[in-house]
Write a protein that holds these residues in place. Structure first.
Motif, PDB file in Angstrom:
ATOM      1  N   ASP A  36       0.855  -1.187   0.000  1.00 60.50           N
ATOM      2  CA  ASP A  36       0.000   0.000   0.000  1.00 60.50           C
ATOM      3  C   ASP A  36       0.892   1.238   0.000  1.00 60.50           C
ATOM      4  OD1 ASP A  36      -1.747   2.075   0.455  1.00 60.50           O
ATOM      5  OD2 ASP A  36      -2.471   1.354   2.391  1.00 60.50           O
TER       6      ASP A  36
ATOM      7  N   THR B 193      -1.049   2.054  -9.002  1.00 59.34           N
ATOM      8  CA  THR B 193      -0.671   1.731  -7.625  1.00 59.34           C
ATOM      9  C   THR B 193       0.728   1.137  -7.565  1.00 59.34           C
ATOM     10  OG1 THR B 193      -2.972   1.347  -6.997  1.00 59.34           O
ATOM     11  CG2 THR B 193      -1.278   0.374  -5.592  1.00 59.34           C
TER      12      THR B 193
ATOM     13  N   HIS C  21      -6.788   4.607  -7.609  1.00 57.49           N
ATOM     14  CA  HIS C  21      -5.768   4.356  -8.630  1.00 57.49           C
ATOM     15  C   HIS C  21      -5.969   2.966  -9.226  1.00 57.49           C
ATOM     16  CE1 HIS C  21      -3.624   7.879  -7.107  1.00 57.49           C
ATOM     17  NE2 HIS C  21      -3.774   7.379  -5.889  1.00 57.49           N
TER      18      HIS C  21
END
Length: 465
Positions: free
Chosen positions: A317, A329, A324
């Motif tokens: 993360d 990401t 996104h």
């Protein structure tokens, strides 16, 4: 002690004159109003002007730029005052300590002046609540910046650090950084050095994790290594390592049909790894901030870190607000990991998956565009290794969609060509040539990679005995 002059200010100037090159580390750190005396302030102002002009700091140079009424200043002349400062600069405090004292004094003066001015404006009704907040915020930000420790590392300090790396390399007889433990990959990818962010990208089930474990255990022979995973527990990873070192069938282990000699071989292999500083951290908290905390704690506990493996970057993360796509990401994650590797000065190696387009394409190629992020991800890494086993794609996908005898014969020929082999591609190598494609060997029973001219059935535990 020079009578009538602040001791700390005189000592600071004297130390600068003793080591003129040190001036460049403090000229942007120590403000002019840190000096409370007319003469010391004039000398520091002269040093600042010399530095701006690119002139070396010296007593003759200062004599030309420092203009003082010596009678009002209470000194015979500028050179004699500077020589007295040099003579006085032999106390217990060094430049860094003296600079902190001077900056602290200037900061307190700034806060007092700011508070007095703000109260005056408020009492006179010249500022409303919003203006007070804005002016106060701006002033406090400037004060915080002034109080910040020295920013950056001088070219001399950086050179010293680099020379220390060279010295250690001379002592060890090894080049900087880590090799891969496989000569083919050494030739293809070069060495892995501190601060690198690298990527190993390949399809699921083709051996990325196995290659990462091989590399991690190889680096761990010299320095502690950490693997952070959201996919496998330490026990799962250890089991695969033991299988790779013994050749015991994973199916036999799952079905509990192993014999006593195989159990003994597993125990011996595990004992051989005793003391090997290869550690695993399983976590479902794969936020960038948690990864950084894990690495910092690991370095503190183990006195250093040779490399960190992230399995996989798709699970990380980046802690960036907004919605996104998967590719965006992964790109954000790579940007964060690249900066983290540089900041912590540890190699971070991320494992990356590929999109379904790899299996949908009716050939055996693996391309950078198959990865999530593609070129954007490549731009953030020091090196990118693409790896896959065409044999697996042939057996899993291409055989099943062959529609003619001719096509099936072609696939069989390709299968034999790629049997027990993997293809590795250097998609990026910042310190060398990229674009090359090579082959390495693959041992399925041992889930291990090797150079093609090596014996895949050799003793993989030799280095641990």
């Amino acid at each position: 002690m020079i009578n009538g002059f602040p001791a700390n200010e005189c000592e600071f100037l004297g130390l600068i004159l003793q080591e003129p090159a040190s001036f460049h580390g403090y000229r942007s750190r120590v403000p002019l109003d840190a000096f409370t005396n007319l003469t010391t302030r004039a000398v520091w102002d002269g040093m600042l002007r010399l530095g701006k002009a690119g002139t070396d700091i010296s007593i003759p140079a200062l004599r030309e730029v420092v203009k003082l009424d010596v009678e009002q200043a209470g000194i015979p002349n500028v050179p004699s005052f500077l020589m007295a400062c040099v003579s006085q600069a032999n106390g217990d405090l060094g430049l860094k300590d003296l600079a902190e004292i001077l900056c602290e004094r200037a900061l307190q003066a700034h806060i007092t002046a700011f508070a007095s001015d703000l109260m005056k404006k408020v009492n006179e009704g010249r500022l409303g609540a919003e203006e007070i907040a804005l002016e106060g915020s701006s002033a406090l930000a400037n004060l915080a910046a002034a109080r910040r420790p020295q920013v950056g590392k001088s070219i001399h300090e950086a050179g010293q650090a680099y020379m220390e790396q060279l010295r250690q390399a001379q002592v060890s007889g090894e080049p900087r950084g880590h090799d891969w433990g496989i000569r083919t990959l050494d030739d293809l990818m070069g060495r892995i050095v501190m601060g690198d962010f690298g990527l190993i990208i390949g399809p699921s089930g083709h051996g990325k994790s196995a290659l990462a474990r091989n590399l991690a255990n190889h680096i761990a022979k010299r320095e502690p290594v950490l693997t952070i995973s959201a996919e496998e527990t330490p026990e799962d990873i250890a089991a695969k390592d033991l299988i790779s070192r013994t050749g015991v069938s994973s199916e036999a282990l799952e079905q509990n049909t192993v014999n006593l000699s195989e159990i003994e071989a597993l125990a011996v292999a595990n004992q051989a790894q005793h003391g090997l500083p290869s550690f695993f951290e399983y976590t479902d908290d794969m936020r960038i901030s948690n990864i950084e905390a894990c690495i910092r704690a690991f370095k503190h506990t183990n006195g250093g870190c040779g490399a960190v493996f992230i399995d996989t970057i798709d699970d990380v993360d980046p802690e960036v607000k907004g919605s996104h796509s998967s590719a965006e990401t992964v790109t954000l994650v790579c940007r964060k990991l690249d900066k983290l590797a540089t900041r912590l000065q540890v190699p971070i190696i991320g494992l990356g998956q590929v999109k379904t387009i790899y299996n949908e394409r009716p050939d055996i190629s693996l391309r950078l565009s198959d990865s999530y992020g593609g070129q954007a991800v490549r731009n953030k890494a020091n090196w990118v290794l693409l790896m896959h086993r065409p044999q697996k794609k042939l057996s899993d996908v291409l055989f099943k969609i062959a529609t003619s005898d001719k096509e099936r014969d072609q696939r069989k020929a390709q299968y034999e060509e790629w049997k027990d082999k993997a293809e590795v591609t250097c998609a990026k190598r910042r310190r060398g040539r990229d674009g090359r494609v090579l082959k390495i060997g693959w041992s399925g029973p041992r889930t291990s990679f090797f150079d093609l001219d090596d014996d895949p059935q050799g003793d993989f535990d030799e280095d641990f005995r």
